[in-house]
Design an enzyme around this catalytic site. Structure first.
Site, PDB file in Angstrom:
ATOM      1  N   GLN A   1      -6.830  -6.497   1.701  1.00  0.00           N
ATOM      2  CA  GLN A   1      -7.821  -5.743   0.919  1.00  0.00           C
ATOM      3  C   GLN A   1      -8.209  -4.485   1.680  1.00  0.00           C
ATOM      4  OE1 GLN A   1     -11.013  -8.611  -0.679  1.00  0.00           O
ATOM      5  NE2 GLN A   1      -9.967  -9.760   0.893  1.00  0.00           N
TER       6      GLN A   1
ATOM      7  N   HIS B   1      -5.931  -2.888  -2.300  1.00  0.00           N
ATOM      8  CA  HIS B   1      -6.914  -1.863  -2.659  1.00  0.00           C
ATOM      9  C   HIS B   1      -6.467  -0.465  -2.240  1.00  0.00           C
ATOM     10  CE1 HIS B   1     -10.254  -5.158  -2.758  1.00  0.00           C
ATOM     11  NE2 HIS B   1      -9.613  -5.076  -3.899  1.00  0.00           N
TER      12      HIS B   1
ATOM     13  N   CYS C   1      -4.994  19.394  -6.059  1.00  0.00           N
ATOM     14  CA  CYS C   1      -3.563  19.171  -5.847  1.00  0.00           C
ATOM     15  C   CYS C   1      -2.827  20.505  -5.677  1.00  0.00           C
ATOM     16  CB  CYS C   1      -3.037  18.426  -7.078  1.00  0.00           C
ATOM     17  SG  CYS C   1      -1.274  18.184  -7.119  1.00  0.00           S
TER      18      CYS C   1
END
Ligand code: NAD
Length: 278
Positions: free
Chosen positions: A104, A122, A155
């Site tokens: 996780q 995750h 981006c």
């Protein structure tokens, strides 16, 4: 506190099992200097978990990145190293005694330790993803943009907003990680659960799936399934290594070895190596 008998018992179970999977949480990385969420010095004593939801991110990505600059510095600029618990899991894989680690954690320390089969349930905080085109970049690049005042960072390819590639609250688990974890949980004969409070779903469901092996998985996908009596006898053995009892303790886990993962896992490893003749 754990006993030597528990260490020996776990080592014997590991040697006797064929398909072993580890499920890890933030507790395995606290000894590398990364705070967990819910422990006494956990991050939720300083930050509000409600600020880390996907809808809050979409509402105000610039605010998120301001918080992230602070938190990112804490988590990443520490340059944390894997500790003895991570290294012990890497050695178990090398010995053919660990099929994979389902983690996780978003710190990437299992890979640094040497585990090659790591399922990042995750995501990973060392990457960012463009929410428009899906392109991924190193987290450092976005942090550099953010610290130069580009808030939110965008981006380079399509100018879409960049988001950490770690799963925020409300976001779905990456499909590949979900499918592969489910398959591993259903097929393992031993699950070692390390340093997780086992309250974050659906990750906390994995030990239950391993324990029952068949069935029950519909709830994993959030589908309604009438609850039925679970048959824990036919499933995998579940060993918990944690600093404190969790909701799994005494119900799903066969036994808890209570204490620090960085002490307990190397001891178990040493005994496994002895039993295997190393
Ligand atoms: P959690 O904070 O809810 O629970 C951590 C558990 O580990 C607690 O029960 C604590 O008592 C135990 N623990 C602490 N130190 C330990 C040690 N040295 N040895 C053994 N046990 C120890 O963490 P969680 O269950 O992983 O769930 C919360 C979420 O936190 C996860 O989704 C994860 O993505 C995220 N998170 C990750 C990191 C990281 O990547 N290192 C750090 C903080 C939070």
């Amino acid at each position: 506190m754990y006993t030597e008998e528990e260490i020996k018992k776990a080592a014997k179970d590991i040697v006797g099992a064929e398909k072993i999977v580890a499920l890890t949480g933030a507790g395995i990385s606290t000894e590398s200097g990364i705070p967990d969420f819910r422990g006494t010095d956990g991050l939720w004593t300083k930050y509000d978990p409600d600020d880390f939801t996907y809808s809050k991110f979409l509402q105000d990505p610039a605010k998120y990145w301001k918080m992230s600059l602070e938190l990112g510095e804490l988590l990443l600029s520490l340059e944390p190293k894997p500790n003895l618990a991570h290294l012990a899991l890497a050695r178990l894989e090398e010995l053919g005694k660990l099929r994979c680690v389902i983690t996780q954690n978003v710190d990437g320390l299992h890979q640094v330790a040497g585990n090659t089969e790591v399922i990042e349930f995750h995501g990973n905080l060392r990457r960012v993803v463009c929410i428009a085109c899906g392109e991924r970049f190193p987290h450092d690049l976005a942090m550099e943009k953010a610290s130069n005042g580009e808030l939110p960072p965008r981006c380079d390819k399509c100018k879409g907003i960049l988001k950490p590639d770690a799963v925020l609250f409300e976001e779905p688990i990456p499909r590949y990680a979900l499918d592969r974890s489910l398959e591993e949980a259903r097929n393992c004969d031993l699950m070692i659960v390390v340093g997780t409070s086992a309250v974050v779903y659906p990750a906390a469901e994995l030990p239950r799936i391993a324990k029952e092996r068949d069935g029950y998985h519909a709830s994993f996908f959030g589908l309604y399934q009438p609850r039925r009596v679970m048959d824990y006898k036919k499933g995998a053995k579940v060993i918990e290594i944690n600093a404190e009892p969790t909701p799994l303790t005494g119900i799903v886990s066969d036994y808890l070895i209570e204490g620090k993962a960085g002490e307990i896992l190397p001891k178990i490893l040493k005994e496994v190596e002895r039993l295997l003749g190393f």
